[in-house]
Scaffold this motif. Structure first.
Motif, short mmCIF file in Angstrom:
data_model
loop_
_atom_site.label_atom_id
_atom_site.label_comp_id
_atom_site.label_asym_id
_atom_site.label_seq_id
_atom_site.Cartn_x
_atom_site.Cartn_y
_atom_site.Cartn_z
N HIS A 149 -11.14 59.20 41.04
CA HIS A 149 -10.30 58.02 41.29
C HIS A 149 -8.91 58.41 41.78
O HIS A 149 -8.31 59.37 41.32
N GLU A 198 -9.17 52.89 38.71
CA GLU A 198 -9.98 53.24 37.53
C GLU A 198 -9.21 52.93 36.26
O GLU A 198 -9.76 52.46 35.28
N GLU A 199 -7.91 53.22 36.32
CA GLU A 199 -7.12 53.18 35.09
C GLU A 199 -6.85 51.77 34.58
O GLU A 199 -6.69 51.55 33.39
N ASP A 255 -14.10 63.16 36.49
CA ASP A 255 -12.92 62.49 35.93
C ASP A 255 -12.67 62.96 34.49
O ASP A 255 -12.40 62.18 33.60
ZN LIG Z 1 -9.29 59.22 34.99
#
Ligand SMILES: [Zn+2]
Length: 307
Positions: free
Chosen positions: A118, A164-165, A192
């Motif tokens: 990401h 993603e976060e 990740d």
């Molecule tokens: Zn991450």
């Protein structure tokens, strides 16, 4: 716990749900100890949620060292007072984008193997391990294959996912996009977990497919990995799993990851270029094997490729 990921998973509710739990018992604010094993003055951020019907109280995270100092202070002076000033706000959403590039398959271009990470990170650092490492490894995996002059039968696509976060919208939108309708996603590999020394791959697949992929373990051991184990996935590739895509994550040594994760010290100097490269090598090999083999489209297992 030897593996820090389940340890993080068991502790992170203190941050994600701390404000709600505190508000339920009448707190005016929540102060959370950073979810990290390192004792230092670097606070670690991350998502948190408010839930009705409790009031939205201010919530902050302090560093592990600061939490220890606060704890000692409260032990010696139970009437100590803490003053909090925050300037946080949730702004309206803006349009952003995933970033993609691919080696198009020579025989079955509509069958796709994704390698990805990401591209967003928390704002207090560049996010070198989370997840600059996964982005760099994904790009490097394709670069390695191209440098070797290899032309995969099926498409190998780098996807650098946005968001993603803060909710995973990039992963969801990729899986549900109209552009994916004519494609078939064989497998998706996500990196990740930081750019540390790779130990193996976790694989979520049904019995025969899992056995097929695990039969490649000796090939992975030749480039330094130790195992291919059942159970894999990730926030970004998870939505692809809904349509039967095999989900795979690169699993590096986790011991130092949460020292830097979501903190101001997740910077490039914490990344060892050789360890990062070993992860890229592994993703290149796994991506290549999947794209050559097809796994899900092969039906019955065939003999392992001798590459
Ligand atoms: Zn991450």
């Amino acid at each position: 716990m030897i593996d820090t990921f389940p340890a993080y998973g068991g502790a992170v509710a203190q941050r994600s749900g701390g404000a709600v739990a505190a508000a339920k018992v009448g707190a005016v604010a929540a102060v959370v100890r950073s979810v990290s094993l390192a004792i230092n003055d670097d606070p670690h951020t991350g998502t948190m949620d408010y839930g009705p019907p409790v009031p939205k109280i201010p919530a902050v995270t302090i560093s592990t060292a600061a939490a220890d100092r606060l704890d000692a202070l409260l032990q010696s002076d139970p009437d100590a007072r803490l003053f909090i000033r925050t300037s946080c706000a949730t702004l309206p959403p803006v349009t952003s984008h995933n970033v993609m590039g691919e080696l198009t398959g020579s025989e079955k271009p509509d069958e796709v193997v994704v390698v990805g990470g990401h591209i967003d990170s928390w704002d207090l650092s560049v996010g070198a391990h989370d997840d600059g490492a996964g982005c760099a490894q994904s790009i490097e995996a394709l670069r390695l294959l191209r440098e070797l002059g290899l032309k995969p039968k099926r498409t190998i696509r780098v996807v650098l996912y946005m968001d993603e976060e803060n909710g995973g919208s990039g992963g969801r939108d990729y899986a549900r996009s109209e552009n994916r309708k004519a494609e078939r996603h064989i497998a998706a590999i996500e990196s990740d977990r930081g750019g540390f020394l790779p130990l193996g791959f976790g694989v979520s697949a049904t019995g025969a497919m899992l056995a097929r992929i695990r039969s490649w373990e000796p090939l992975m051991q030749k480039i330094g990995l130790q195992w291919i184990r059942p159970g894999g996935g990730g926030v970004d590739i998870g939505p692809l799993g809904e349509s039967g895509t095999v989900l795979i994550d690169l699993v590096p040594d986790s011991q130092r990851y949460f020292d830097v994760h979501h903190s101001g010290i997740d910077t490039l100097d914490k990344v060892n270029s050789r360890e990062l490269q070993l992860g890229a090598n592994a993703m290149a090999l796994m991506g290549w094997l999947l794209a050559e083999d097809g796994v899900t489209s092969s039906g019955t297992p065939r003999t392992a490729p001798g590459r």
